[in-house]
Design a protein around this motif. Sequence first.
Motif, PDB file in Angstrom:
ATOM      1  N   PRO A   1      -1.091   2.218   6.351  1.00 17.26           N
ATOM      2  CA  PRO A   1      -0.636   2.576   5.729  1.00 17.26           C
ATOM      3  C   PRO A   1       1.189   2.558   5.551  1.00 17.26           C
ATOM      4  CG  PRO A   1      -1.893   3.941   6.521  1.00 17.26           C
ATOM      5  CD  PRO A   1      -1.755   2.915   7.569  1.00 17.26           C
ATOM      6  N   VAL A   2       2.271   2.439   6.473  1.00 16.06           N
ATOM      7  CA  VAL A   2       3.241   2.170   7.027  1.00 16.06           C
ATOM      8  C   VAL A   2       3.442   1.122   5.919  1.00 16.06           C
ATOM      9  CG1 VAL A   2       5.231   1.620   7.773  1.00 16.06           C
ATOM     10  CG2 VAL A   2       3.525   3.758   8.481  1.00 16.06           C
TER      11      VAL A   2
ATOM     12  N   ALA B   1       3.011   0.789   2.731  1.00 16.81           N
ATOM     13  CA  ALA B   1       4.327   1.522   1.318  1.00 16.81           C
ATOM     14  C   ALA B   1       2.886   2.651   0.733  1.00 16.81           C
ATOM     15  CB  ALA B   1       4.588   1.110   0.568  1.00 16.81           C
ATOM     16  N   LEU B   2       1.908   3.090   1.637  1.00 14.03           N
ATOM     17  CA  LEU B   2       1.052   4.122   0.889  1.00 14.03           C
ATOM     18  C   LEU B   2       1.713   4.897   0.861  1.00 14.03           C
ATOM     19  CD1 LEU B   2      -2.401   4.050   2.514  1.00 14.03           C
ATOM     20  CD2 LEU B   2      -1.654   3.145   0.431  1.00 14.03           C
ATOM     21  N   PRO B   3       1.396   6.102   0.044  1.00 18.34           N
ATOM     22  CA  PRO B   3       1.944   7.340  -0.157  1.00 18.34           C
ATOM     23  C   PRO B   3       2.314   8.568   0.747  1.00 18.34           C
ATOM     24  CG  PRO B   3       0.820   7.244  -1.943  1.00 18.34           C
ATOM     25  CD  PRO B   3       0.496   6.264  -1.217  1.00 18.34           C
ATOM     26  N   GLY B   4       3.364   8.627   1.683  1.00 12.63           N
ATOM     27  CA  GLY B   4       2.938   9.850   2.846  1.00 12.63           C
ATOM     28  C   GLY B   4       3.255   9.064   3.779  1.00 12.63           C
ATOM     29  N   ALA B   5       3.936   7.664   3.926  1.00 10.69           N
ATOM     30  CA  ALA B   5       4.013   6.604   5.226  1.00 10.69           C
ATOM     31  C   ALA B   5       5.351   6.919   4.798  1.00 10.69           C
ATOM     32  CB  ALA B   5       2.997   5.615   5.278  1.00 10.69           C
ATOM     33  N   LEU B   6       5.582   6.754   7.066  1.00 12.04           N
ATOM     34  CA  LEU B   6       7.036   6.879   7.336  1.00 12.04           C
ATOM     35  C   LEU B   6       7.167   5.725   8.474  1.00 12.04           C
ATOM     36  CD1 LEU B   6       7.604  11.157   7.874  1.00 12.04           C
ATOM     37  CD2 LEU B   6       8.472   9.693   6.249  1.00 12.04           C
ATOM     38  N   PRO B   7       8.257   5.337   8.598  1.00 15.62           N
ATOM     39  CA  PRO B   7       9.038   3.803   9.434  1.00 15.62           C
ATOM     40  C   PRO B   7       8.851   4.276  10.863  1.00 15.62           C
ATOM     41  CG  PRO B   7      10.612   4.793   8.396  1.00 15.62           C
ATOM     42  CD  PRO B   7       8.994   5.470   7.084  1.00 15.62           C
ATOM     43  N   VAL B   8       9.052   4.258  11.485  1.00 19.29           N
ATOM     44  CA  VAL B   8       9.349   4.555  13.565  1.00 19.29           C
ATOM     45  C   VAL B   8       9.790   3.246  14.124  1.00 19.29           C
ATOM     46  CG1 VAL B   8       8.844   5.455  15.149  1.00 19.29           C
ATOM     47  CG2 VAL B   8       7.969   6.714  13.332  1.00 19.29           C
TER      48      VAL B   8
ATOM     49  N   PRO C   1       6.711  -3.891  -0.629  1.00 16.47           N
ATOM     50  CA  PRO C   1       5.480  -2.585  -1.662  1.00 16.47           C
ATOM     51  C   PRO C   1       5.958  -1.110  -1.581  1.00 16.47           C
ATOM     52  CG  PRO C   1       4.792  -3.899   0.796  1.00 16.47           C
ATOM     53  CD  PRO C   1       5.942  -4.206  -0.356  1.00 16.47           C
ATOM     54  N   LYS C   2       7.577  -1.080  -0.496  1.00 16.96           N
ATOM     55  CA  LYS C   2       8.189   0.168  -0.873  1.00 16.96           C
ATOM     56  C   LYS C   2       9.237   0.116  -1.996  1.00 16.96           C
ATOM     57  CE  LYS C   2       9.672   0.188   3.199  1.00 16.96           C
ATOM     58  NZ  LYS C   2       9.644  -0.342   3.866  1.00 16.96           N
TER      59      LYS C   2
ATOM     60  N   ASP D   1      14.955   8.599   5.884  1.00 13.90           N
ATOM     61  CA  ASP D   1      13.663   8.509   7.271  1.00 13.90           C
ATOM     62  C   ASP D   1      14.267   8.434   8.531  1.00 13.90           C
ATOM     63  OD1 ASP D   1      12.199   9.467   5.238  1.00 13.90           O
ATOM     64  OD2 ASP D   1      11.113   7.617   4.668  1.00 13.90           O
ATOM     65  N   LEU D   2      15.404   7.838   8.535  1.00 14.92           N
ATOM     66  CA  LEU D   2      15.028   7.588  10.119  1.00 14.92           C
ATOM     67  C   LEU D   2      16.871   7.511  10.606  1.00 14.92           C
ATOM     68  CD1 LEU D   2      14.278   3.383   9.347  1.00 14.92           C
ATOM     69  CD2 LEU D   2      13.428   4.624  10.576  1.00 14.92           C
TER      70      LEU D   2
ATOM     71  N   TYR E   1      -6.366   8.226   4.721  1.00 14.21           N
ATOM     72  CA  TYR E   1      -6.360   9.031   5.965  1.00 14.21           C
ATOM     73  C   TYR E   1      -4.869  10.107   6.063  1.00 14.21           C
ATOM     74  CZ  TYR E   1      -0.551   8.330   5.102  1.00 14.21           C
ATOM     75  OH  TYR E   1       0.521   8.590   4.990  1.00 14.21           O
TER      76      TYR E   1
ATOM     77  N   GLY F   1       2.658  11.696   5.767  1.00  9.57           N
ATOM     78  CA  GLY F   1       1.569  12.138   4.737  1.00  9.57           C
ATOM     79  C   GLY F   1       2.230  13.311   4.376  1.00  9.57           C
ATOM     80  N   LEU F   2       3.409  13.866   3.897  1.00  9.56           N
ATOM     81  CA  LEU F   2       3.852  14.016   2.917  1.00  9.56           C
ATOM     82  C   LEU F   2       4.358  13.454   1.748  1.00  9.56           C
ATOM     83  CD1 LEU F   2       4.255  16.644   1.492  1.00  9.56           C
ATOM     84  CD2 LEU F   2       6.603  16.884   2.375  1.00  9.56           C
TER      85      LEU F   2
ATOM     86  N   ARG G   1       7.832   3.231  -5.115  1.00 12.08           N
ATOM     87  CA  ARG G   1       6.561   2.322  -4.681  1.00 12.08           C
ATOM     88  C   ARG G   1       5.922   2.601  -5.671  1.00 12.08           C
ATOM     89  NH1 ARG G   1       5.635   4.880   1.120  1.00 12.08           N
ATOM     90  NH2 ARG G   1       7.608   4.732   0.546  1.00 12.08           N
TER      91      ARG G   1
ATOM     92  N   ARG H   1       0.150  -2.407  -6.258  1.00 18.05           N
ATOM     93  CA  ARG H   1      -0.901  -1.949  -5.373  1.00 18.05           C
ATOM     94  C   ARG H   1      -2.131  -0.264  -5.185  1.00 18.05           C
ATOM     95  NH1 ARG H   1       2.480  -0.240  -1.493  1.00 18.05           N
ATOM     96  NH2 ARG H   1       3.976  -0.533  -3.627  1.00 18.05           N
ATOM     97  N   TYR H   2      -1.637   0.281  -6.064  1.00 18.10           N
ATOM     98  CA  TYR H   2      -2.434   1.561  -6.390  1.00 18.10           C
ATOM     99  C   TYR H   2      -1.773   2.294  -7.455  1.00 18.10           C
ATOM    100  CZ  TYR H   2       1.188   3.284  -3.282  1.00 18.10           C
ATOM    101  OH  TYR H   2       2.285   3.670  -2.515  1.00 18.10           O
TER     102      TYR H   2
END
Lengths: 486, 503
Positions: free
Chosen positions: A39-40, A43-50, A87-88, A274-275, B107, B206-207, B327, B332-333
């Motif tokens: 997901p990260v 770039a799916l919705p809600g995913a966050l980088p670490v 993607p992001k 996010d970072l 997820y 996930g938010l 995004r 992609r979606y």
Amino acid sequence: MSWEMVIGLETHVELSTQSKIFCGCRTDFGAEPNTHVCPVCMALPGALPVFNEKVLTYAAMAGYALNCHVHHVSRFDRKNYFYPDLPKAYQISQFYRPICEHGHLTVQTAAGERKIGITRIHIEEDAGKLVHDEKQGTMLDMNRCGVPLIEIVSEPDIRSAEEAVLYLRKVRAILTYIGVSDCRMNEGSLRCDVNLSIHKAGEPFGTRTEMKNLNSFQSVERAIQAEFERQVAAVEAGEEIVQETRRYDQKTGKTSSMRRKENSADYRYFPDPDLPEVRLTDDEMARIRAAIPALPDERRDSYMNTYGLSAYAAEQLTAERWLAEYFEEAASVAKTPIAVANLMQGEVFALMSARATEAEKQGRTAPEGRESLPIAPKNLAQLADMMADGRVNSSMGKKIVAALFVEDQQPEAYAAAHELFTVGDDTALLAAVSQAMESNPDMVESYRKGKTNVEKALMGKAMAITRGKADAQRLADLLRQALTEE
Amino acid sequence: MRSYAEICRLTVRQLMDALSSGSLTSVEITEGYLASIAAQNGTINAFLEVYEADARNEAAASDARRAEGNPLSPLDGIPIALKDNMLVAGHTCACASRMLQDFVSPYDATVTQRLRAAGMVILGRLNMDEFAMGSSNENSAFGVCRNPWATDRVPGGSSGGAAAAVAAGMVPAALGSDTGGSIRQPASFCGVTGVKPAYGNVSRYGLVAFASSLDQIGPLCKTAEDAALIMGVIAGHDRRDATSDAALPTRFGLDARDDLTGLTIGLPKECFGEGLSMPVYHAVMAAAEALRAMGAKVVDVSIPSLPYALSAYYVLSSAEASSNLARFDGVRYGYRVKEYADLDELYRRSREEGFGLEVKRRIMLGTFALSSGYQDQYYQKAQQARELLRHEFGLALAGCDALLTPVAPTCAYRLGEKTADPMQMYMGDLYTVPANLTGLPCVSVPCGLAEEDGASLPVGMSLTGARESLQTLLSIASAYEQRQKPNAGIHPYDRLLKGVTKA
């Protein structure tokens, strides 16, 4: 007064960490498309980088190795633009506060040593890859999304295509030495953008153009030459150079306009919320510094002092870490290390490049790094000694290296099995001389009439009689004697 | 055995005790709430989707665990619902947007995982303003949500569905998200308790991000005590969220006392001036008086930069949103326009048709605020204002345990009343945005009714404290609720739950 080119390079290097920069996905090159994704990095919705801290260590190492100031605190920014391989729709990079600044490296040019400044090194993530297919259209492979990169930005200190290539080779040498990247241009782990302008000595620099994503040393060299010539011709024709991005076409050998500055994106950089900031403590910095091995310049100097190699030979043998380590291992067991150096630079390099060309022709990937030299260092050392001692002559030496390239083995045993040792005793050599003279009386007569240059031809005949194995110097002496007797 | 209407009035605490004593099962509770949703959602439109089958299965599994003596937590079997911007694997997460109406999450969000790990039963996803942008829930692509207290009025936003569902007894607790007041303002409008935790206390993984530096997930419940219980489930460090703060508390056990002696509560004078409706002013001042009567010292304080908060908030949140929402490009979606000539048109038209008006307005605002040549004037200046606010709140909180302000300048307004004037709508966030800009925890607590515009409507008060102070804030809120019983006798449960009976 003649035109001079002014070049700055932006080099993108993929770091060889096991996992990606902001997620746990693997980074291996060449996997099935979209298998190293999550997901990260998708770039799916809600995913966050670490942030993967290993990247910080590698980037700091690169900074130290390139004589940079490494900052205690750096920070990530978002570079916003739309493109399907991103993607992001933003790339996480370091714009305002890069990890390293103010470095340099030196290269050995024909005209001597040149120091090239490094403005900055920053950390960023790679984008995905678009695959164009005639039937299915354009497809997206996200395996490369989030592979860690460093971008090394040079000062506009480079003045020729040769220097640019030397700079890149030096960057590659240093980074492979410290092990932070494999720097394979053919796999895209080393990529280069060229910024080029022209001017006359003492005058300010002209407007620069940028050429992006050059993926071989050769295309860097040719693109620079082509763009330099284009700019000179344009300026001399009274045209103005516009700031733009240009594409270099390998087929035509020419550059063409891609995008003008006024059409270029406004990236709207801002700190990535996010970072958190990235911090390096003094202790961590000390540990990273301590982990840096001897770098090419240091090794080059030591080869010159220890083995008496020329600066040129030493620079060549230190161009890549595996090569230097190979040489060092062979030299350590050889009686005559300089013979190892000569053999490597001559026959070994020739065979390696022949193999690479061959592979390319057949559409195979040529072996790289240590795998491109399939001879054990101790075997090469033994052969170099055999040649230095005169136990095999240079042409037999070449024959043996070629054989070892096909199947590595002890050169001593191979030479014995194939009777390749130098024929050095006078009886055998004199027999060859007599046979050569007897079979070619006309040549002997010409020689004696004063056409002494037939000596070479007779030498070849005599050598052939020994099947190439004669001690060439002794054979020449004996032939001369025989010809001048009477 | 209690009737469904009775079950739907119970607090999380009461449900927990009933489950623990065996007087109710999770299946009974879940059926009760499903019946309540079935009866009311047609009017209220709080739920965008009800996970009936999943919820029934989860409830049965919970009862089985409890029967074996192995409940996952004291909250095992209690229903909850999530705002439509938190991911639940296998379910749609649309952010109330056409853009994501067909997006099924592969997820679970971290909060979802934590609810599951505690055995809670997820009833469904809740209406909201599209991508959490709005203060009235009128920006939903799937219809407005209505205020259970007066169905011609908005429930507030953006977590309007969450507040309305809890207020109407359609779910005992809900998770909302709060970027500039999106939990607290609807809580206030609907007469429930809402918590915006300190930034970093609840994982954002996930938010779906609106403004990453401001977003926080938090509970909306009937009481502060319930909110503390839910916080105990969802709070805590998460290695998948780099802004998650391991130093913040994860347990929120409340002080049982209702004596507030020793506590100092500050009233920032900038929050009681122009723009505040008189009925709300009186309700909040009455609450301050009640807190004083309970032993707290109430003092006046000043946050001089407060007038800049709203502008700073709209610049920063829009700037981050313009990047976070990029995004959604149709590649992609998410929504993709059917026909397009080239890549540019694919991007432009997918976004044009996929996003609603308010979302596009914020994206344009944010893009402008970040663009070269304007970034210094807008984005940078807003960051400076934010720093100033942090500093001033720090100073004010050095002498106070909590700051008391109204949650919103008015009570719930009529549907459509402010949609024509976005500025008017933005002004309503005046008192809530500072907690997001400063990252401080903040609780919205019902404090009675106000007669406004010919109607009797709930009012909320807001308690803001230092970063680690949520437990104190909830203790004050709980003490206040128990002493004052702000909803007692006035909450319209009887009317709302009248039709909720066993099928």
